[in-house]
Design an enzyme around this catalytic site. Structure first.
Site, PDB file in Angstrom:
ATOM      1  N   GLY A 179      36.033  46.622  21.402  1.00  0.00           N
ATOM      2  CA  GLY A 179      35.147  47.364  22.196  1.00  0.00           C
ATOM      3  C   GLY A 179      34.936  47.081  23.373  1.00  0.00           C
ATOM      4  O   GLY A 179      34.117  47.410  23.978  1.00  0.00           O
ATOM      5  N   TYR A 183      38.989  46.985  27.225  1.00  0.00           N
ATOM      6  CA  TYR A 183      40.357  48.024  26.121  1.00  0.00           C
ATOM      7  C   TYR A 183      39.729  49.354  26.108  1.00  0.00           C
ATOM      8  O   TYR A 183      39.027  49.902  26.490  1.00  0.00           O
ATOM      9  CB  TYR A 183      40.630  47.114  25.179  1.00  0.00           C
ATOM     10  CG  TYR A 183      42.024  45.810  25.121  1.00  0.00           C
ATOM     11  CD1 TYR A 183      43.317  45.629  25.894  1.00  0.00           C
ATOM     12  CD2 TYR A 183      41.648  45.027  24.894  1.00  0.00           C
ATOM     13  CE1 TYR A 183      43.635  44.944  26.139  1.00  0.00           C
ATOM     14  CE2 TYR A 183      41.678  43.472  24.613  1.00  0.00           C
ATOM     15  CZ  TYR A 183      43.209  44.088  25.904  1.00  0.00           C
ATOM     16  OH  TYR A 183      44.328  42.522  26.676  1.00  0.00           O
TER      17      TYR A 183
END
Length: 369
Positions: A179, A183
Protein backbone atom coordinates in the site's frame (compact mmCIF):
# COMPACT_ATOMS: atom_id res chain seq x y z
CA UNK A 1 26.60 -0.89 21.56
CA UNK A 2 25.21 -4.22 22.67
CA UNK A 3 22.52 -5.18 20.13
CA UNK A 4 20.47 -7.13 22.64
CA UNK A 5 17.12 -5.98 21.30
CA UNK A 6 18.12 -6.44 17.66
CA UNK A 7 18.87 -10.10 18.33
CA UNK A 8 15.94 -10.90 20.57
CA UNK A 9 13.26 -13.19 19.22
CA UNK A 10 9.54 -12.51 19.02
CA UNK A 11 6.41 -14.01 17.53
CA UNK A 12 3.69 -13.00 15.11
CA UNK A 13 0.76 -15.41 15.01
CA UNK A 14 2.37 -18.84 15.39
CA UNK A 15 5.67 -17.89 13.76
CA UNK A 16 8.91 -17.14 15.62
CA UNK A 17 11.24 -14.42 14.33
CA UNK A 18 14.69 -15.32 15.59
CA UNK A 19 15.78 -11.66 15.52
CA UNK A 20 14.38 -8.27 14.47
CA UNK A 21 16.28 -8.04 11.16
CA UNK A 22 14.10 -8.29 8.05
CA UNK A 23 15.07 -8.02 4.39
CA UNK A 24 13.04 -5.28 2.72
CA UNK A 25 11.19 -5.93 -0.54
CA UNK A 26 13.26 -4.80 -3.52
CA UNK A 27 12.36 -4.80 -7.20
CA UNK A 28 14.37 -7.47 -9.02
CA UNK A 29 12.85 -8.14 -12.49
CA UNK A 30 14.65 -11.48 -12.64
CA UNK A 31 11.66 -13.82 -12.98
CA UNK A 32 10.75 -15.66 -16.16
CA UNK A 33 8.84 -13.66 -18.78
CA UNK A 34 5.64 -15.48 -17.80
CA UNK A 35 6.01 -14.57 -14.12
CA UNK A 36 7.44 -17.83 -12.78
CA UNK A 37 10.09 -17.72 -10.06
CA UNK A 38 13.35 -19.43 -10.99
CA UNK A 39 16.74 -20.65 -9.75
CA UNK A 40 18.23 -17.14 -9.81
CA UNK A 41 15.54 -15.96 -7.42
CA UNK A 42 15.99 -19.01 -5.20
CA UNK A 43 19.70 -18.23 -4.77
CA UNK A 44 18.97 -14.54 -4.19
CA UNK A 45 16.50 -15.14 -1.35
CA UNK A 46 18.36 -18.09 0.17
CA UNK A 47 21.53 -16.07 0.67
CA UNK A 48 19.73 -13.75 3.12
CA UNK A 49 18.40 -16.73 5.04
CA UNK A 50 21.91 -18.16 5.22
CA UNK A 51 23.10 -14.74 6.39
CA UNK A 52 20.95 -14.79 9.51
CA UNK A 53 17.96 -12.59 8.68
CA UNK A 54 14.88 -13.70 10.58
CA UNK A 55 12.52 -12.93 7.70
CA UNK A 56 12.56 -11.89 4.08
CA UNK A 57 9.83 -9.93 2.32
CA UNK A 58 9.78 -10.63 -1.39
CA UNK A 59 9.80 -8.15 -4.22
CA UNK A 60 6.34 -7.02 -5.28
CA UNK A 61 4.39 -9.89 -6.85
CA UNK A 62 1.63 -9.18 -9.35
CA UNK A 63 -1.89 -10.45 -8.78
CA UNK A 64 -3.72 -11.09 -12.04
CA UNK A 65 -3.51 -11.27 -15.82
CA UNK A 66 -5.07 -7.84 -16.20
CA UNK A 67 -3.57 -4.58 -14.93
CA UNK A 68 -1.54 -5.46 -11.83
CA UNK A 69 1.88 -6.17 -13.36
CA UNK A 70 4.27 -3.24 -13.04
CA UNK A 71 7.51 -4.38 -14.73
CA UNK A 72 8.56 -6.88 -17.33
CA UNK A 73 10.05 -10.04 -15.77
CA UNK A 74 8.26 -9.37 -12.50
CA UNK A 75 7.09 -12.52 -10.66
CA UNK A 76 3.41 -13.32 -10.27
CA UNK A 77 1.06 -15.36 -8.09
CA UNK A 78 -1.74 -15.74 -10.58
CA UNK A 79 -1.71 -19.36 -11.74
CA UNK A 80 -0.87 -22.79 -10.42
CA UNK A 81 2.47 -22.82 -12.25
CA UNK A 82 3.38 -19.62 -10.38
CA UNK A 83 2.56 -21.35 -7.09
CA UNK A 84 4.70 -24.38 -7.96
CA UNK A 85 7.61 -22.17 -9.10
CA UNK A 86 7.66 -20.31 -5.77
CA UNK A 87 7.78 -23.50 -3.65
CA UNK A 88 11.54 -24.18 -4.10
CA UNK A 89 12.27 -20.55 -3.18
CA UNK A 90 10.19 -20.81 -0.02
CA UNK A 91 11.73 -24.17 0.90
CA UNK A 92 15.26 -22.82 0.46
CA UNK A 93 14.57 -19.98 2.91
CA UNK A 94 12.89 -22.27 5.44
CA UNK A 95 15.86 -24.61 5.34
CA UNK A 96 17.87 -21.94 7.17
CA UNK A 97 15.27 -21.25 9.88
CA UNK A 98 14.08 -17.99 8.32
CA UNK A 99 10.60 -16.85 7.37
CA UNK A 100 9.48 -15.52 3.99
CA UNK A 101 6.52 -13.24 3.29
CA UNK A 102 5.05 -12.57 -0.15
CA UNK A 103 4.49 -8.90 -0.96
CA UNK A 104 1.36 -8.60 -3.09
CA UNK A 105 1.35 -5.60 -5.40
CA UNK A 106 -0.89 -3.92 -7.95
CA UNK A 107 1.06 -1.30 -9.92
CA UNK A 108 -1.98 0.64 -11.12
CA UNK A 109 -1.07 3.79 -13.05
CA UNK A 110 2.59 3.36 -12.14
CA UNK A 111 2.95 0.28 -14.34
CA UNK A 112 5.51 0.44 -17.12
CA UNK A 113 5.62 -3.16 -18.24
CA UNK A 114 2.76 -5.63 -18.48
CA UNK A 115 2.61 -8.85 -20.49
CA UNK A 116 -1.19 -8.85 -20.51
CA UNK A 117 -2.20 -5.34 -21.56
CA UNK A 118 -0.84 -2.02 -22.78
CA UNK A 119 -3.36 -0.08 -20.69
CA UNK A 120 -3.02 1.01 -17.08
CA UNK A 121 -5.69 1.77 -14.49
CA UNK A 122 -5.85 4.12 -11.55
CA UNK A 123 -8.50 5.65 -9.28
CA UNK A 124 -8.77 8.55 -11.75
CA UNK A 125 -7.44 9.25 -15.23
CA UNK A 126 -4.43 11.14 -13.85
CA UNK A 127 -0.89 9.88 -14.57
CA UNK A 128 1.74 9.69 -11.81
CA UNK A 129 4.24 12.51 -11.56
CA UNK A 130 7.71 12.08 -12.99
CA UNK A 131 8.86 9.76 -15.73
CA UNK A 132 9.14 6.04 -16.23
CA UNK A 133 12.49 4.41 -15.57
CA UNK A 134 14.11 3.75 -18.92
CA UNK A 135 16.17 0.97 -17.40
CA UNK A 136 12.97 -0.99 -16.90
CA UNK A 137 11.80 -0.59 -20.47
CA UNK A 138 9.80 2.60 -20.03
CA UNK A 139 10.39 6.01 -21.55
CA UNK A 140 8.94 9.44 -21.08
CA UNK A 141 6.03 10.32 -18.82
CA UNK A 142 3.69 7.68 -17.43
CA UNK A 143 0.73 7.11 -19.70
CA UNK A 144 -2.68 8.43 -18.73
CA UNK A 145 -4.45 5.56 -16.96
CA UNK A 146 -8.04 4.50 -17.36
CA UNK A 147 -10.21 5.58 -14.43
CA UNK A 148 -11.35 2.46 -12.62
CA UNK A 149 -14.95 1.38 -12.66
CA UNK A 150 -16.65 -0.12 -9.62
CA UNK A 151 -16.23 -3.49 -11.33
CA UNK A 152 -12.48 -2.87 -11.61
CA UNK A 153 -12.32 -2.11 -7.89
CA UNK A 154 -14.14 -5.33 -7.01
CA UNK A 155 -11.82 -7.29 -9.30
CA UNK A 156 -8.72 -5.81 -7.66
CA UNK A 157 -9.95 -6.64 -4.16
CA UNK A 158 -10.66 -10.20 -5.27
CA UNK A 159 -7.26 -10.49 -6.95
CA UNK A 160 -5.51 -9.58 -3.69
CA UNK A 161 -7.49 -12.25 -1.84
CA UNK A 162 -6.92 -14.94 -4.47
CA UNK A 163 -3.19 -14.23 -4.62
CA UNK A 164 -3.02 -14.45 -0.83
CA UNK A 165 -4.57 -17.91 -1.04
CA UNK A 166 -1.94 -18.90 -3.62
CA UNK A 167 0.83 -17.52 -1.39
CA UNK A 168 -0.40 -19.73 1.44
CA UNK A 169 -0.50 -22.72 -0.92
CA UNK A 170 3.09 -22.00 -2.00
CA UNK A 171 4.20 -22.17 1.64
CA UNK A 172 4.82 -18.50 2.39
CA UNK A 173 4.60 -17.67 6.10
CA UNK A 174 2.39 -14.67 5.39
CA UNK A 175 1.72 -11.87 2.96
CA UNK A 176 2.35 -8.15 2.88
CA UNK A 177 -0.11 -5.86 1.08
CA UNK A 178 1.77 -3.23 -0.91
CA UNK A 179 0.00 0.00 0.00
CA UNK A 180 3.04 2.24 -0.43
CA UNK A 181 5.37 3.96 -2.91
CA UNK A 182 2.80 5.17 -5.41
CA UNK A 183 1.37 1.83 -6.50
CA UNK A 184 -2.37 1.31 -6.87
CA UNK A 185 -3.54 1.24 -3.24
CA UNK A 186 -1.37 4.26 -2.50
CA UNK A 187 -2.86 5.99 -5.54
CA UNK A 188 -6.24 5.73 -3.85
CA UNK A 189 -4.74 7.31 -0.70
CA UNK A 190 -3.17 10.16 -2.68
CA UNK A 191 -5.37 13.23 -2.97
CA UNK A 192 -4.00 14.48 -6.31
CA UNK A 193 -4.30 11.04 -7.97
CA UNK A 194 -7.75 10.23 -6.62
CA UNK A 195 -10.45 12.61 -7.83
CA UNK A 196 -13.28 10.12 -7.60
CA UNK A 197 -16.71 11.26 -6.51
CA UNK A 198 -17.93 7.89 -5.25
CA UNK A 199 -17.34 6.11 -1.89
CA UNK A 200 -13.69 5.47 -2.87
CA UNK A 201 -12.68 9.10 -3.43
CA UNK A 202 -12.78 12.57 -1.93
CA UNK A 203 -12.29 12.44 1.83
CA UNK A 204 -9.43 10.59 3.47
CA UNK A 205 -12.05 8.24 4.90
CA UNK A 206 -13.22 7.29 1.41
CA UNK A 207 -9.70 7.10 -0.04
CA UNK A 208 -8.70 4.53 2.59
CA UNK A 209 -11.75 2.37 1.97
CA UNK A 210 -10.33 0.05 -0.71
CA UNK A 211 -7.41 -0.81 1.59
CA UNK A 212 -9.67 -1.63 4.52
CA UNK A 213 -11.91 -3.78 2.33
CA UNK A 214 -8.92 -5.56 0.78
CA UNK A 215 -7.59 -6.42 4.24
CA UNK A 216 -10.94 -7.85 5.22
CA UNK A 217 -11.19 -9.92 2.03
CA UNK A 218 -7.67 -11.28 2.44
CA UNK A 219 -8.24 -12.22 6.06
CA UNK A 220 -11.44 -14.06 5.19
CA UNK A 221 -9.56 -15.89 2.43
CA UNK A 222 -6.50 -17.03 4.41
CA UNK A 223 -7.95 -17.48 7.88
CA UNK A 224 -7.09 -16.09 11.28
CA UNK A 225 -3.78 -17.93 11.79
CA UNK A 226 -1.91 -16.50 8.78
CA UNK A 227 0.33 -13.42 8.94
CA UNK A 228 -1.08 -10.44 7.05
CA UNK A 229 0.75 -7.10 7.07
CA UNK A 230 0.76 -3.92 5.04
CA UNK A 231 3.40 -1.49 3.80
CA UNK A 232 2.58 2.23 3.94
CA UNK A 233 4.55 5.32 2.97
CA UNK A 234 4.17 8.95 2.08
CA UNK A 235 6.99 8.81 -0.49
CA UNK A 236 6.51 7.41 -3.98
CA UNK A 237 8.67 6.07 -6.79
CA UNK A 238 7.66 9.02 -8.96
CA UNK A 239 7.19 11.57 -6.16
CA UNK A 240 9.81 10.99 -3.44
CA UNK A 241 9.01 14.23 -1.59
CA UNK A 242 5.29 13.63 -1.19
CA UNK A 243 3.66 14.28 2.20
CA UNK A 244 0.10 13.61 3.29
CA UNK A 245 -1.96 16.79 2.96
CA UNK A 246 -3.08 16.81 6.60
CA UNK A 247 0.27 15.69 7.95
CA UNK A 248 0.23 13.90 11.27
CA UNK A 249 -3.53 14.28 11.55
CA UNK A 250 -3.90 12.19 8.41
CA UNK A 251 -1.35 9.70 9.72
CA UNK A 252 -3.33 9.36 12.92
CA UNK A 253 -6.46 8.52 10.96
CA UNK A 254 -4.78 6.07 8.56
CA UNK A 255 -2.86 4.17 11.23
CA UNK A 256 -5.68 4.10 13.77
CA UNK A 257 -8.01 2.64 11.13
CA UNK A 258 -5.43 0.04 10.10
CA UNK A 259 -4.97 -0.83 13.76
CA UNK A 260 -8.64 -1.73 14.04
CA UNK A 261 -8.40 -4.32 11.26
CA UNK A 262 -7.11 -7.90 11.46
CA UNK A 263 -3.60 -6.87 10.35
CA UNK A 264 -0.63 -8.36 12.21
CA UNK A 265 1.86 -5.58 11.47
CA UNK A 266 2.43 -2.26 9.70
CA UNK A 267 5.59 -1.75 7.65
CA UNK A 268 6.54 1.88 7.06
CA UNK A 269 9.25 3.27 4.82
CA UNK A 270 10.77 6.76 4.71
CA UNK A 271 13.98 8.39 3.54
CA UNK A 272 15.35 8.02 7.06
CA UNK A 273 13.27 6.13 9.59
CA UNK A 274 14.65 8.23 12.46
CA UNK A 275 13.73 11.64 10.99
CA UNK A 276 10.45 13.49 11.71
CA UNK A 277 7.96 12.59 9.00
CA UNK A 278 5.54 15.52 9.23
CA UNK A 279 7.73 18.53 9.87
CA UNK A 280 10.05 19.69 12.62
CA UNK A 281 9.47 18.11 16.06
CA UNK A 282 6.85 15.72 14.70
CA UNK A 283 6.77 11.94 15.04
CA UNK A 284 8.67 9.67 12.72
CA UNK A 285 6.48 7.55 10.46
CA UNK A 286 7.30 4.48 12.56
CA UNK A 287 6.35 6.29 15.78
CA UNK A 288 3.08 7.41 14.24
CA UNK A 289 2.30 3.87 13.09
CA UNK A 290 3.06 2.42 16.51
CA UNK A 291 1.34 5.13 18.56
CA UNK A 292 -1.83 5.30 16.49
CA UNK A 293 -1.99 1.81 15.03
CA UNK A 294 -1.16 -0.12 18.21
CA UNK A 295 0.29 -2.93 16.10
CA UNK A 296 3.84 -4.27 15.68
CA UNK A 297 5.78 -2.00 13.31
CA UNK A 298 8.56 -2.71 10.82
CA UNK A 299 10.62 0.44 10.18
CA UNK A 300 12.57 1.00 6.97
CA UNK A 301 14.93 3.80 5.93
CA UNK A 302 18.70 4.06 6.44
CA UNK A 303 18.84 1.62 9.37
CA UNK A 304 21.88 -0.36 8.26
CA UNK A 305 23.93 0.88 11.24
CA UNK A 306 23.17 -1.74 13.92
CA UNK A 307 23.57 0.80 16.74
CA UNK A 308 21.06 3.11 15.08
CA UNK A 309 18.68 0.18 14.62
CA UNK A 310 19.15 -0.96 18.21
CA UNK A 311 18.30 2.49 19.57
CA UNK A 312 15.14 2.66 17.47
CA UNK A 313 14.04 -0.72 18.85
CA UNK A 314 14.99 0.07 22.46
CA UNK A 315 13.11 3.38 22.32
CA UNK A 316 10.08 1.31 21.28
CA UNK A 317 9.54 3.27 18.08
CA UNK A 318 9.49 0.00 16.10
CA UNK A 319 9.47 -3.75 16.64
CA UNK A 320 11.48 -4.79 13.56
CA UNK A 321 13.81 -3.08 11.13
CA UNK A 322 13.91 -3.85 7.41
CA UNK A 323 17.01 -3.31 5.28
CA UNK A 324 17.37 -2.76 1.54
CA UNK A 325 20.73 -1.48 0.30
CA UNK A 326 22.45 -2.54 3.54
CA UNK A 327 21.21 -6.08 2.94
CA UNK A 328 22.38 -5.99 -0.68
CA UNK A 329 25.82 -4.97 0.53
CA UNK A 330 25.74 -7.43 3.43
CA UNK A 331 23.47 -10.41 2.76
CA UNK A 332 24.94 -11.91 5.94
CA UNK A 333 24.53 -8.71 8.00
CA UNK A 334 23.04 -10.35 11.14
CA UNK A 335 25.80 -12.95 11.23
CA UNK A 336 28.45 -10.27 10.71
CA UNK A 337 27.09 -8.05 13.48
CA UNK A 338 26.96 -10.96 15.90
CA UNK A 339 30.63 -11.69 15.21
CA UNK A 340 31.66 -8.03 15.46
CA UNK A 341 32.74 -7.94 11.83
CA UNK A 342 32.91 -4.75 9.78
CA UNK A 343 30.01 -4.12 7.41
CA UNK A 344 30.38 -3.26 3.74
CA UNK A 345 29.12 0.09 2.53
CA UNK A 346 26.66 -0.04 -0.33
CA UNK A 347 28.63 0.64 -3.51
CA UNK A 348 26.80 0.85 -6.80
CA UNK A 349 29.75 -0.25 -8.89
CA UNK A 350 31.22 -3.05 -6.80
CA UNK A 351 28.18 -4.85 -5.40
CA UNK A 352 26.73 -7.30 -7.86
CA UNK A 353 23.63 -9.45 -7.59
CA UNK A 354 24.67 -12.96 -8.62
CA UNK A 355 22.97 -14.08 -11.81
CA UNK A 356 20.44 -11.24 -11.67
CA UNK A 357 19.25 -9.57 -14.84
CA UNK A 358 19.49 -6.22 -13.07
CA UNK A 359 23.12 -5.09 -13.28
CA UNK A 360 22.89 -1.37 -12.63
CA UNK A 361 22.15 -1.21 -8.91
CA UNK A 362 22.04 2.58 -8.81
CA UNK A 363 19.05 2.54 -11.12
CA UNK A 364 17.57 -0.46 -9.35
CA UNK A 365 17.63 1.32 -6.01
CA UNK A 366 15.87 4.37 -7.41
CA UNK A 367 12.79 2.20 -7.07
CA UNK A 368 11.98 2.40 -3.38
CA UNK A 369 10.05 -0.75 -2.60
Amino acid sequence: MNQEKLFSNTRLKNKTFKNRCVVAPMTRISAEEDGRANETMKKYYERYAKGGFSAIITEGIYLDERYSQGYNDQPGLVREDHVQAWKPVVDAVHKHDSLILAQLMHAGGQSQGNAYTNETISPSDIPPKGEQLGFYGGSGPFQTPKAMTEQDIEQVKDAFAQSAIRAKEAGFDGIEIHGANGYLLDQFLTDYLNRREDPYGGSKENRLQIILESIQNIREAVGSDYIVGIRISQIKVADPDHKWAEGEKEAEYIFSQLGQTSLDYIHVTDGDATHPAFGEDSRTLAQAARDYGKLPVIANGKLGDPDKAEKLLKDEYADFISLGTSALANPDLPNKVKKGMELNDFNFEKILLPQAKVKDLELQMEIVQ
